[in-house]
Design an enzyme around this catalytic site. Sequence first.
Site, PDB file in Angstrom:
ATOM      1  N   LYS A 170      -8.320  10.354  -2.231  1.00 51.21           N
ATOM      2  CA  LYS A 170      -9.055  10.019  -0.907  1.00 51.21           C
ATOM      3  C   LYS A 170     -10.442  10.296  -0.634  1.00 51.21           C
ATOM      4  O   LYS A 170     -11.226   9.891   0.168  1.00 51.21           O
ATOM      5  CB  LYS A 170      -8.198   9.733   0.466  1.00 51.21           C
ATOM      6  CG  LYS A 170      -7.188   8.728   0.281  1.00 51.21           C
ATOM      7  CD  LYS A 170      -6.693   8.269   1.336  1.00 51.21           C
ATOM      8  CE  LYS A 170      -5.776   6.941   1.112  1.00 51.21           C
ATOM      9  NZ  LYS A 170      -5.265   6.186   2.418  1.00 51.21           N
TER      10      LYS A 170
ATOM     11  N   LYS B  24      -3.525   1.870  -7.685  1.00 47.83           N
ATOM     12  CA  LYS B  24      -2.608   1.158  -6.983  1.00 47.83           C
ATOM     13  C   LYS B  24      -2.929   0.324  -6.051  1.00 47.83           C
ATOM     14  O   LYS B  24      -4.104   0.339  -5.696  1.00 47.83           O
ATOM     15  CB  LYS B  24      -1.869   2.469  -6.245  1.00 47.83           C
ATOM     16  CG  LYS B  24      -1.690   2.494  -4.744  1.00 47.83           C
ATOM     17  CD  LYS B  24      -0.998   3.471  -4.038  1.00 47.83           C
ATOM     18  CE  LYS B  24      -1.783   3.822  -2.848  1.00 47.83           C
ATOM     19  NZ  LYS B  24      -0.936   3.431  -1.595  1.00 47.83           N
TER      20      LYS B  24
ATOM     21  N   LYS C 193      -4.370  -1.012   0.726  1.00 50.60           N
ATOM     22  CA  LYS C 193      -4.948  -1.580   1.870  1.00 50.60           C
ATOM     23  C   LYS C 193      -6.171  -1.478   2.324  1.00 50.60           C
ATOM     24  O   LYS C 193      -7.066  -2.286   2.714  1.00 50.60           O
ATOM     25  CB  LYS C 193      -4.140  -1.193   3.136  1.00 50.60           C
ATOM     26  CG  LYS C 193      -3.067  -1.766   3.631  1.00 50.60           C
ATOM     27  CD  LYS C 193      -2.478  -1.554   4.982  1.00 50.60           C
ATOM     28  CE  LYS C 193      -1.463  -0.350   4.718  1.00 50.60           C
ATOM     29  NZ  LYS C 193      -1.556   0.678   5.353  1.00 50.60           N
TER      30      LYS C 193
HETATM   31  P1  ATP Z   1      -4.093   2.946   2.430  1.00 51.25           P
HETATM   32  O1  ATP Z   1      -4.362   2.258   0.672  1.00 51.25           O
HETATM   33  O2  ATP Z   1      -4.901   2.470   3.331  1.00 51.25           O
HETATM   34  O3  ATP Z   1      -3.628   4.169   2.083  1.00 51.25           O
HETATM   35  P2  ATP Z   1      -1.412   1.763   1.668  1.00 51.25           P
HETATM   36  O4  ATP Z   1      -1.802   0.377   1.142  1.00 51.25           O
HETATM   37  O5  ATP Z   1      -1.037   2.875   0.672  1.00 51.25           O
HETATM   38  O6  ATP Z   1      -2.711   2.006   2.364  1.00 51.25           O
HETATM   39  P3  ATP Z   1       0.484   2.945   3.712  1.00 51.25           P
HETATM   40  O7  ATP Z   1       0.293   2.535   4.979  1.00 51.25           O
HETATM   41  O8  ATP Z   1      -0.124   3.976   3.336  1.00 51.25           O
HETATM   42  O9  ATP Z   1      -0.097   1.834   2.666  1.00 51.25           O
HETATM   43  O10 ATP Z   1       1.839   2.602   3.055  1.00 51.25           O
HETATM   44  C1  ATP Z   1       3.002   2.152   3.675  1.00 51.25           C
HETATM   45  C2  ATP Z   1       4.211   2.136   2.655  1.00 51.25           C
HETATM   46  O11 ATP Z   1       3.912   0.919   1.479  1.00 51.25           O
HETATM   47  C3  ATP Z   1       4.693   3.442   1.994  1.00 51.25           C
HETATM   48  O12 ATP Z   1       5.946   3.368   1.664  1.00 51.25           O
HETATM   49  C4  ATP Z   1       3.939   3.339   0.535  1.00 51.25           C
HETATM   50  O13 ATP Z   1       4.564   3.932  -0.413  1.00 51.25           O
HETATM   51  C5  ATP Z   1       4.304   1.743   0.304  1.00 51.25           C
HETATM   52  N1  ATP Z   1       3.097   1.278  -0.578  1.00 51.25           N
HETATM   53  C6  ATP Z   1       1.622   1.255  -0.536  1.00 51.25           C
HETATM   54  N2  ATP Z   1       1.097   0.933  -1.540  1.00 51.25           N
HETATM   55  C7  ATP Z   1       1.922   0.617  -2.240  1.00 51.25           C
HETATM   56  C8  ATP Z   1       1.941   0.119  -3.725  1.00 51.25           C
HETATM   57  N3  ATP Z   1       0.734  -0.401  -4.277  1.00 51.25           N
HETATM   58  N4  ATP Z   1       3.233  -0.298  -4.404  1.00 51.25           N
HETATM   59  C9  ATP Z   1       4.256  -0.014  -3.755  1.00 51.25           C
HETATM   60  N5  ATP Z   1       4.479   0.445  -2.699  1.00 51.25           N
HETATM   61  C10 ATP Z   1       3.313   0.747  -1.784  1.00 51.25           C
END
Ligand code: ATP
Length: 330
Positions: A114, A197, A200
Amino acid sequence: METKRRVFSGIQPSGNLHLGNYLGALKNWVAIQDEYDNYFCIVDLHALTVPQDPKVLRQKIREVAAIYIASGLDPEKCVIFRQSKVSGHAELCWLLNCVARFGELSRMTQFKDKTRKGGVESASAGLFDYPVLQAADVLLYNAHLVPVGEDQRQHLELMRTLARRFNHLYGETFVVPETMIPPTGARVMALDAPDEKMSKSSPRPGSYVAILDDPDTIRRKIRRAKTDSGTEIRAVPEKPAITNLLDVYSGMSGRPVAEIEVEYEGRGYGDLKKNLAEVVVEGLAPVRDRAHELLDHPAKLDDLLEAGARRANDTARPVLESARAKLGLD
Ligand code: ATP
Ligand code: LTN
C-alpha cells in the site's frame, strides 16, 4: 447448554464491496453462522488509515451493514456493529502497540504494497499500525476463529504472535485465534490484471465486480476481463486469467473447478465468460435487491448497528478490564 465458540471478522467501509469480499469472506461467514457465536464488524477505524471523505464514509458504513444482512447474516445470530462505536478496540490497540515490535510491523506485505506508490514518508502512522488494530479487534472478544481471505494470512499470524507474547509476558489473558481460509475464492484476482488481487481501493472499476453492480455492468466487466494466450479452459499456473475466472465460477456455483473444466473442454473463452456472467448475475441479484431495500430504511440500519454495538461492548468490557489489570492498570 454447550457454549459456542466465537467467530470475529470484518470488512472496511472503503470503496465498493466486490466479488473477492463476497467469496473470500461474506459467503463463508454466512455458511458458518449457525455453529458459532458471531461478531461481524464494520471496521471503520481501519478505513481511516487512508484518506476518506466523511460524507462518503457515512454512506459506505450503511452500505456495508446492508450488504452483510443481504448476503444472509442473520442479526439474531450475529452481532453486527461498527468498530468505532466500541472504544475498547482503540484502547486495546494501544496496549498491544506496546507489545508489538517495529520490526515485525515493517515486514507486513500489505503495508509495503500500500505504500509502494506513494512511499512510506507520507503514509499515515495508522496504516503502519493497521495490523495491531486488527489484532485488538479479535483479541478483545476472545474470538477463537477468524474467517478471512488469503491476503490476511500474515496479519493473522501477527495477531497470534501478539496474543501469545502478551500471555507470556503478563499471564494468560487472550485466546490465540485460528485463521479460517476458504478452499475456493480465497484470492480473487483483478479482472483486468490477474496478477493483482481484486481490491476495493482500485481506481479501475473494470478490475472488480461490485456486489451492487447492476446486471449489465457485471456482464460488461466479465466480457472485458483479460484472458490468457491459447484456447484451452484449464486452471493451470500458465493461465492466471482463466484460472481466476474458473475460481470465481466455482465459488459462485458451488461446483468444483475440475467439473467446470470438463464441461468447457473444446469450447472457447467467449462461452465461458458468457455463462460465468450469468452465474454471477444470478448469484448477486438477490443480495443486491435486498441491500437496496435495506438502504431505503437507513434509520433501521442505524438502530441495528447501535444495538450491535451495545452487545459488542458488553462482551468486550471484561476482556479489556482483564488486560488492563494484567498490565497494572486496574
Ligand atoms: P482494500 O483493497 O481497500 O484494502 P479489500 O478489498 O482488500 O480492501 P478488506 O476490507 O480489506 O477489502 O477485506 C475484507 C475481507 O475480504 C477480508 O477477509 C479479505 O481477506 C477479503 N478479501 C479482500 N479482497 C479479496 C480478494 N480479492 N479475494 C478474496 N478475498 C478478499
Ligand atoms: N484487515 C482486514 C479487515 C479486518 C479484519 C479485522 C478481518 C479488520 N479487522 C479482524 C478479520 C478480523 C482486511 O481484510 N483487510
